[in-house]
Structure formats: C-alpha cells, structure tokens
Design an enzyme around this catalytic site. Structure first.
Site, PDB file in Angstrom:
ATOM      1  N   ARG A 105      -3.413 -12.294  -4.049  1.00 15.80           N
ATOM      2  CA  ARG A 105      -2.248 -12.704  -3.264  1.00 15.80           C
ATOM      3  C   ARG A 105      -1.132 -11.715  -3.495  1.00 15.80           C
ATOM      4  NH1 ARG A 105      -0.397 -18.823  -3.833  1.00 15.80           N
ATOM      5  NH2 ARG A 105       0.027 -18.307  -5.989  1.00 15.80           N
ATOM      6  N   THR A 109       4.631 -11.862  -0.402  1.00 19.35           N
ATOM      7  CA  THR A 109       4.341 -12.496   0.900  1.00 19.35           C
ATOM      8  C   THR A 109       3.303 -13.620   0.770  1.00 19.35           C
ATOM      9  OG1 THR A 109       2.535 -10.965   1.305  1.00 19.35           O
ATOM     10  CG2 THR A 109       4.712 -10.280   2.056  1.00 19.35           C
ATOM     11  N   ASP A 201      -1.767 -21.232 -13.405  1.00 22.31           N
ATOM     12  CA  ASP A 201      -2.588 -20.193 -12.785  1.00 22.31           C
ATOM     13  C   ASP A 201      -4.026 -20.320 -13.299  1.00 22.31           C
ATOM     14  OD1 ASP A 201      -2.075 -17.021 -11.561  1.00 22.31           O
ATOM     15  OD2 ASP A 201      -3.976 -17.562 -12.509  1.00 22.31           O
ATOM     16  N   ASP A 204      -5.560 -17.164 -14.913  1.00 20.23           N
ATOM     17  CA  ASP A 204      -4.995 -16.884 -16.249  1.00 20.23           C
ATOM     18  C   ASP A 204      -5.530 -17.864 -17.292  1.00 20.23           C
ATOM     19  OD1 ASP A 204      -3.513 -14.641 -15.659  1.00 20.23           O
ATOM     20  OD2 ASP A 204      -1.677 -15.756 -15.211  1.00 20.23           O
TER      21      ASP A 204
HETATM   22  N1  URA Z   1      -3.403 -20.293  -7.739  1.00 20.91           N
HETATM   23  C1  URA Z   1      -3.420 -20.827  -8.982  1.00 20.91           C
HETATM   24  O1  URA Z   1      -4.131 -20.368  -9.846  1.00 20.91           O
HETATM   25  N2  URA Z   1      -2.599 -21.872  -9.230  1.00 20.91           N
HETATM   26  C2  URA Z   1      -1.807 -22.419  -8.304  1.00 20.91           C
HETATM   27  O2  URA Z   1      -1.112 -23.397  -8.596  1.00 20.91           O
HETATM   28  C3  URA Z   1      -1.823 -21.858  -7.010  1.00 20.91           C
HETATM   29  C4  URA Z   1      -2.625 -20.797  -6.751  1.00 20.91           C
END
Ligand code: URA
Length: 210
Positions: A105, A109, A201, A204
C-alpha cells in the site's frame, strides 16, 4: 449485493481475540494465525464435490466418498501477511497449488502497487482461494481479484480474518460475484487505513518487524 459469510465458530472467535491483544508475542500470533487458518480452510471448502469409489475395509467392501479429482484448488496469498493464512491452509490441503501476489500500500494514497505475480500455469482449470488477513480499504483485495480474473480461474473466494465495513462495501461493489469469508467485521478505519479496533499491522505482528 455480495456474498459475505462471517465465520462465528467459538474456537475461531476465541483465537482471534488472543491475536488482537497487544501483548500477544510474535510466536504466539503466528501459531494462532496458523490454527485459525486451518479452521478457515475447513469452512471455505465445505462445498467441494465428492465422488464415490469402491474400497475394502477390513470387514467389507463399500462405496466411500473421496474428493472429486477434477476439482483442483490454488491458494493465492497476498504478500506479505497472507503468508500466515497460506501456511495454515496448506496443513489441511497439502497438495493444493500456491500462488503469490505482491502488493504494497502506498502509505500516502493507500493505493495498492503490484510488485510480484506468480500463479500456476493451469490456473484456468482451478478454483482460487485468495487469502489476506486484513480487509481494510479493500484496495488490495479488489486489485488482486481483478488481476486473478484476468487469468480466468474456475472460481474465486476471498478469505480474511478481519474486515472493515468500508472494505466490505468496496469489495462487494467491485466483485459481487466473489464470496467473501471473514471472522469478524470491525467498527471502522482510522485515518491511516488501519482497522479499528483491529489487531494492528498484521504483517508486522506476524514477522516481528516492528
Ligand atoms: N493492514 C493491516 O495489517 N492492519 C490493518 O489494520 C489494516 C491493514
């Protein structure tokens, strides 16, 4: 519009809660994701067709159900967090083929940028299970399904863990023909496109990169 299934099995819901907790370690997060994915695989393959074949038990012959051999699956993971679901699903379906879509991503944007695409050559004879833990804006999943449709698979299902209402709306509008499976629908997205309350995330947390 769209076909959304929320998988409410108590074991899955419990494990998801453990994954959400901020104190859950990387190792625990990884093993929970694997366990949930195994159960998700069970749910999304409910409609696999069976045929009967003659076998011999120690006591008697019988016509026994086996998976129809002409129904072939490919699990396609959206990198990088999709890898966690892929690993779990492969435990239940070890002979499934695997595809990878690399999308990241753009942090400003939130538009998905493709950097990798590799799927089996005979994907046009296979049913696709596309996996990514988080359906946030829906941009990545929508782009991944567009890309997969260009390879003409027999069918596509999309499986995630958590979905935001915004992502579901976007996905169902773009691909009303693709069934969507999720474990929970959360409240909303924040200004950075993260799911609230969510689990942070997923990449992560899965790989311990933050
Ligand atoms: N991607 C993620 O890993 N967590 C989110 O909350 C949104 C997108």
């Amino acid at each position: 519009m769209g076909q959304v299934t929320v998988i409410e099995h108590p074991l899955i819901q419990h494990k998801l809660t453990l994954m959400r907790k901020s104190e859950t370690s990387t190792a625990k997060f990884r093993s929970l994701l694997k366990e949930i994915s195994l159960l998700l695989a069970y749910e999304v393959t409910r409609d696999l067709p069976l045929k009967h074949e003659l076998i011999e038990t120690p006591l008697s012959p019988m016509q026994a159900p086996v998976l129809a051999p002409d129904k072939k699956l490919v699990i396609v993971s959206i990198q990088r967090a999709g890898q966690g679901i892929l690993d779990g699903m492969l435990e239940l379906m070890p002979s499934a083929r695997v595809g990878h879509i690399g999308l990241y991503r753009d942090p400003k944007t939130l538009v998905p940028i493709e950097y990798y695409f590799k799927v089996p050559q005979d994907i046009d004879k296979r049913d696709v299970v596309l996996v990514d833990p988080m359906l946030a804006t829906g941009n990545s999943a929508v782009a991944a399904v567009h890309r997969l449709k260009s390879t003409n698979p027999m069918s596509i299902k999309f499986v995630c863990l958590l979905a935001a209402p915004e992502g579901i709306e976007h996905f169902c509008e773009a691909h009303p023909d693709v069934p969507l499976f999720t474990v929970a629908i959360d409240d909303k997205l924040d200004e950075h496109g993260y799911i609230i309350p969510g689990m942070g995330d997923a990449g992560d947390r899965l790989f311990g990169t933050r």
